[in-house]
Design a protein around this motif. Structure first.
Motif, PDB file in Angstrom:
ATOM      1  N   LYS A 166       0.666  -0.817  -0.507  1.00 25.84           N
ATOM      2  CA  LYS A 166       0.404   0.517  -0.138  1.00 25.84           C
ATOM      3  C   LYS A 166       0.632   1.454  -0.162  1.00 25.84           C
ATOM      4  O   LYS A 166       0.681   1.989  -0.338  1.00 25.84           O
ATOM      5  N   VAL A 167       1.979   0.992   0.695  1.00 25.55           N
ATOM      6  CA  VAL A 167       2.768   2.463   1.278  1.00 25.55           C
ATOM      7  C   VAL A 167       3.824   2.449  -0.072  1.00 25.55           C
ATOM      8  O   VAL A 167       3.643   3.459  -1.105  1.00 25.55           O
ATOM      9  N   GLY A 168       3.689   1.157  -0.818  1.00 25.84           N
ATOM     10  CA  GLY A 168       4.924   1.195  -1.798  1.00 25.84           C
ATOM     11  C   GLY A 168       3.927   1.794  -3.013  1.00 25.84           C
ATOM     12  O   GLY A 168       4.628   2.544  -4.332  1.00 25.84           O
ATOM     13  N   ASN A 169       3.295   1.073  -3.289  1.00 23.80           N
ATOM     14  CA  ASN A 169       1.689   1.693  -4.586  1.00 23.80           C
ATOM     15  C   ASN A 169       1.712   3.335  -4.960  1.00 23.80           C
ATOM     16  O   ASN A 169       1.735   3.874  -6.131  1.00 23.80           O
ATOM     17  N   LEU A 170       1.461   4.061  -3.696  1.00 22.03           N
ATOM     18  CA  LEU A 170       1.151   5.306  -2.858  1.00 22.03           C
ATOM     19  C   LEU A 170       2.650   5.603  -3.743  1.00 22.03           C
ATOM     20  O   LEU A 170       2.461   7.172  -4.564  1.00 22.03           O
ATOM     21  N   ALA A 171       3.664   6.067  -3.394  1.00 27.67           N
ATOM     22  CA  ALA A 171       5.136   6.170  -3.243  1.00 27.67           C
ATOM     23  C   ALA A 171       5.232   6.256  -5.233  1.00 27.67           C
ATOM     24  O   ALA A 171       5.441   7.224  -5.753  1.00 27.67           O
ATOM     25  N   ILE A 172       5.265   5.432  -5.989  1.00 29.46           N
ATOM     26  CA  ILE A 172       5.620   4.931  -6.697  1.00 29.46           C
ATOM     27  C   ILE A 172       4.035   5.903  -8.298  1.00 29.46           C
ATOM     28  O   ILE A 172       4.970   5.544  -9.338  1.00 29.46           O
ATOM     29  N   ASN A 173       2.788   6.067  -7.719  1.00 32.67           N
ATOM     30  CA  ASN A 173       2.003   6.375  -8.344  1.00 32.67           C
ATOM     31  C   ASN A 173       1.743   7.988  -8.582  1.00 32.67           C
ATOM     32  O   ASN A 173       1.717   8.534  -9.170  1.00 32.67           O
ATOM     33  N   TYR A 174       3.121   8.942  -7.213  1.00 37.12           N
ATOM     34  CA  TYR A 174       2.606  10.143  -7.392  1.00 37.12           C
ATOM     35  C   TYR A 174       4.001  10.598  -7.428  1.00 37.12           C
ATOM     36  O   TYR A 174       3.638  11.227  -6.507  1.00 37.12           O
ATOM     37  N   SER A 175       4.905   9.989  -7.669  1.00 34.98           N
ATOM     38  CA  SER A 175       6.374  10.369  -7.328  1.00 34.98           C
ATOM     39  C   SER A 175       6.475  11.850  -8.302  1.00 34.98           C
ATOM     40  O   SER A 175       7.484  11.803  -8.542  1.00 34.98           O
ATOM     41  N   ARG A 176       6.273  11.636  -9.515  1.00 34.85           N
ATOM     42  CA  ARG A 176       5.853  12.453 -10.895  1.00 34.85           C
ATOM     43  C   ARG A 176       4.676  12.933 -11.053  1.00 34.85           C
ATOM     44  O   ARG A 176       4.047  12.185 -11.140  1.00 34.85           O
ATOM     45  N   ALA A 177       5.271  14.399 -11.630  1.00 36.67           N
ATOM     46  CA  ALA A 177       3.850  14.636 -11.899  1.00 36.67           C
ATOM     47  C   ALA A 177       4.546  14.833 -13.204  1.00 36.67           C
ATOM     48  O   ALA A 177       3.270  16.121 -14.070  1.00 36.67           O
ATOM     49  N   SER A 178       5.151  14.617 -13.610  1.00 40.00           N
ATOM     50  CA  SER A 178       5.104  15.075 -15.354  1.00 40.00           C
ATOM     51  C   SER A 178       4.760  14.452 -16.262  1.00 40.00           C
ATOM     52  O   SER A 178       4.191  14.257 -17.393  1.00 40.00           O
ATOM     53  N   THR A 179       3.593  13.201 -15.641  1.00 45.74           N
ATOM     54  CA  THR A 179       2.688  12.452 -16.133  1.00 45.74           C
ATOM     55  C   THR A 179       0.887  13.538 -16.035  1.00 45.74           C
ATOM     56  O   THR A 179       0.534  12.791 -16.442  1.00 45.74           O
ATOM     57  N   ARG A 180       1.163  14.378 -14.878  1.00 47.21           N
ATOM     58  CA  ARG A 180      -0.020  15.271 -15.344  1.00 47.21           C
ATOM     59  C   ARG A 180      -1.235  15.675 -16.350  1.00 47.21           C
ATOM     60  O   ARG A 180      -0.191  15.101 -17.606  1.00 47.21           O
ATOM     61  N   SER A 271       2.596  14.189 -22.914  1.00 47.74           N
ATOM     62  CA  SER A 271       2.302  14.151 -20.905  1.00 47.74           C
ATOM     63  C   SER A 271       1.178  13.569 -20.670  1.00 47.74           C
ATOM     64  O   SER A 271       0.627  12.776 -19.881  1.00 47.74           O
ATOM     65  N   GLY A 272       0.428  14.162 -21.745  1.00 49.97           N
ATOM     66  CA  GLY A 272      -1.292  14.541 -20.814  1.00 49.97           C
ATOM     67  C   GLY A 272      -1.915  12.960 -21.092  1.00 49.97           C
ATOM     68  O   GLY A 272      -2.219  11.897 -20.700  1.00 49.97           O
ATOM     69  N   LEU A 273      -1.241  12.411 -22.493  1.00 44.44           N
ATOM     70  CA  LEU A 273      -1.531  10.732 -22.571  1.00 44.44           C
ATOM     71  C   LEU A 273      -1.281   9.263 -22.072  1.00 44.44           C
ATOM     72  O   LEU A 273      -1.910   8.464 -21.135  1.00 44.44           O
ATOM     73  N   LEU A 274       0.128   9.989 -21.215  1.00 40.63           N
ATOM     74  CA  LEU A 274       1.047   8.752 -20.871  1.00 40.63           C
ATOM     75  C   LEU A 274       0.334   9.348 -19.473  1.00 40.63           C
ATOM     76  O   LEU A 274       0.256   8.353 -18.400  1.00 40.63           O
ATOM     77  N   GLY A 275      -0.217  10.735 -18.837  1.00 36.03           N
ATOM     78  CA  GLY A 275      -1.415  11.157 -17.525  1.00 36.03           C
ATOM     79  C   GLY A 275      -2.147  10.286 -17.750  1.00 36.03           C
ATOM     80  O   GLY A 275      -2.438   9.113 -16.542  1.00 36.03           O
ATOM     81  N   CYS A 276      -2.837   9.707 -18.436  1.00 34.93           N
ATOM     82  CA  CYS A 276      -4.267   9.345 -18.641  1.00 34.93           C
ATOM     83  C   CYS A 276      -4.196   7.847 -18.962  1.00 34.93           C
ATOM     84  O   CYS A 276      -4.694   7.163 -17.754  1.00 34.93           O
ATOM     85  N   LEU A 277      -2.933   7.497 -19.617  1.00 38.94           N
ATOM     86  CA  LEU A 277      -2.996   5.719 -19.601  1.00 38.94           C
ATOM     87  C   LEU A 277      -1.843   5.442 -17.777  1.00 38.94           C
ATOM     88  O   LEU A 277      -2.773   4.063 -18.140  1.00 38.94           O
ATOM     89  N   HIS A 278      -1.216   6.139 -17.603  1.00 41.42           N
ATOM     90  CA  HIS A 278      -1.211   5.667 -15.843  1.00 41.42           C
ATOM     91  C   HIS A 278      -2.164   5.549 -14.754  1.00 41.42           C
ATOM     92  O   HIS A 278      -2.348   4.792 -14.095  1.00 41.42           O
ATOM     93  N   GLU A 279      -3.081   6.606 -15.039  1.00 38.48           N
ATOM     94  CA  GLU A 279      -4.769   6.843 -14.524  1.00 38.48           C
ATOM     95  C   GLU A 279      -5.218   5.471 -14.691  1.00 38.48           C
ATOM     96  O   GLU A 279      -5.608   4.704 -13.523  1.00 38.48           O
ATOM     97  N   LEU A 280      -5.025   4.591 -16.134  1.00 35.18           N
ATOM     98  CA  LEU A 280      -6.455   3.779 -16.249  1.00 35.18           C
ATOM     99  C   LEU A 280      -5.457   2.944 -15.678  1.00 35.18           C
ATOM    100  O   LEU A 280      -7.082   2.197 -15.505  1.00 35.18           O
TER     101      LEU A 280
END
Length: 332
Positions: A166-180, A271-280
């Motif tokens: 749980k902690v690791g997933n939070l870290a890897i999913n919110y560590s990069r702002a470049s996929t905003r 950047s926008g497409l990668l951010g969307c793919l990451h969120e999906l």
């Protein structure tokens, strides 16, 4: 070993080709795949070569599938070499070398000068014997979205593994702002058939790379909507009513592969497409996103910037240099 190679007739030799591929090809090979890949390609039918031993028994098969490409901004036709397989009792250098020479000679005699290949490690020995050097390399870029299975592999205690994950997933999913996501674009799922706006986008970006596959609506519908082997999802980026880019994903249970990422403009849209793919992928409990792309390409730069890590690479063999190739440019 005496080996005779000839070009097959897809109608007359169909059953023999299918029987051999079913036995020896390491991918699911059946009637549906044969129809789709060999006969229904909008760029034209595939070409197939057969190798036979002294007894006349088929001991090898190789195919070439036509692909529409942009070459220095002009439309051309190229061929992707695929489905090369040799019977286990004939796996010496001779049959593969004979097939490869016959295939390339056949393409050359027809005036088809553009081709490319994603060779296996064993196939590189054949290319070296032919004196052909790699034209580049394709690397696999990976971004983890969940670490649950990796943690469970090291920590058998489920409660402890769950807490760490749980902690690791939070870290890897919110560590990069470049996929905003970017405010200028609307990025959404696209479930329909590809229309002419995709062909127009492809034409407007014909000079983004010296050599790359064309992405007309006809090709995209064949490659991603009628594919009998892989399941694909598509997301599109729009600015108002204008198509600004799209991405196609090969979807498996725990891994999604970015097969195509095609922007009108590199800045912002990628950047926008990668951010969307990451969120999906995160919401779908997918463990990782992967993207096979050419080393040194601009997309490789954007993937690194978005938190993807470069993993292993493999050589690309081609009749010209400076290709841009993705997962969507291969057939096996």
């Amino acid at each position: 070993m005496t080996v005779k190679c000839r070009e097959a007739n897809l109608e007359r030799d169909r059953e023999e080709i299918l029987h051999f591929l079913r036995e020896h090809l390491p991918v699911h090979s059946d009637e549906k795949r044969f129809e789709w890949l060999y006969l229904q390609n909008p760029a034209g039918p595939a070409r197939v070569w057969l190798a036979a031993g002294a007894s006349g028994r088929i001991i090898g098969v190789e195919a070439a599938s036509p692909r529409p490409v942009w070459f220095d901004g002009a439309p051309r036709r190229a061929w992707v070499l695929t489905d090369l397989c040799i019977a286990p009792d004939s796996r010496s250098l001779g049959p593969a070398l004979g097939l490869q020479r016959t295939c390339l000679s056949g393409l050359s005699a027809s005036g088809e000068a553009l081709w490319y290949d994603f060779p296996s490690r064993s196939m590189m020995a054949v290319w070296r014997r032919l004196g052909v050097r790699p034209a580049g390399s394709q690397a696999r870029f990976v971004r983890l979205t969940r670490i649950d299975s990796k943690v469970q592999g090291y920590i058998p205690n489920r409660l402890l593994a769950g807490a760490i994950s749980k902690v690791g997933n939070l870290a890897i999913n919110y560590s990069r702002a470049s996929t905003r996501r970017l405010r200028d674009y609307e990025i959404v799922h696209y479930n329909g058939q590809f229309g002419e706006e995709f062909t127009e986008l492809d034409s407007r970006t014909s000079t983004h790379y010296p050599v790359r596959g064309r992405r007309t609506a006809e090709f995209l519908n064949w490659r991603y909507r009628r594919n009998p082997i892989e399941n694909y999802q598509v997301v599109v980026a729009k600015r108002g009513s204008e198509l600004a880019g799209y991405a196609a994903l090969a979807v498996l249970e725990t891994e999604w592969t970015i097969a195509d990422l095609h922007p009108l403009e590199e800045t912002g849209v990628v950047s926008g497409l990668l951010g969307c793919l990451h969120e999906l992928s995160r919401r779908s409990n997918v463990e990782r996103l992967t993207a096979p792309v050419i080393d040194g390409s601009l997309l490789a730069f954007h993937l690194t910037r978005a938190g993807f890590l470069r993993r292993e690479s493999s050589p690309v063999i081609a009749s010209a240099r400076n290709w841009f190739l993705t997962h969507g440019d291969r057939d096996s």
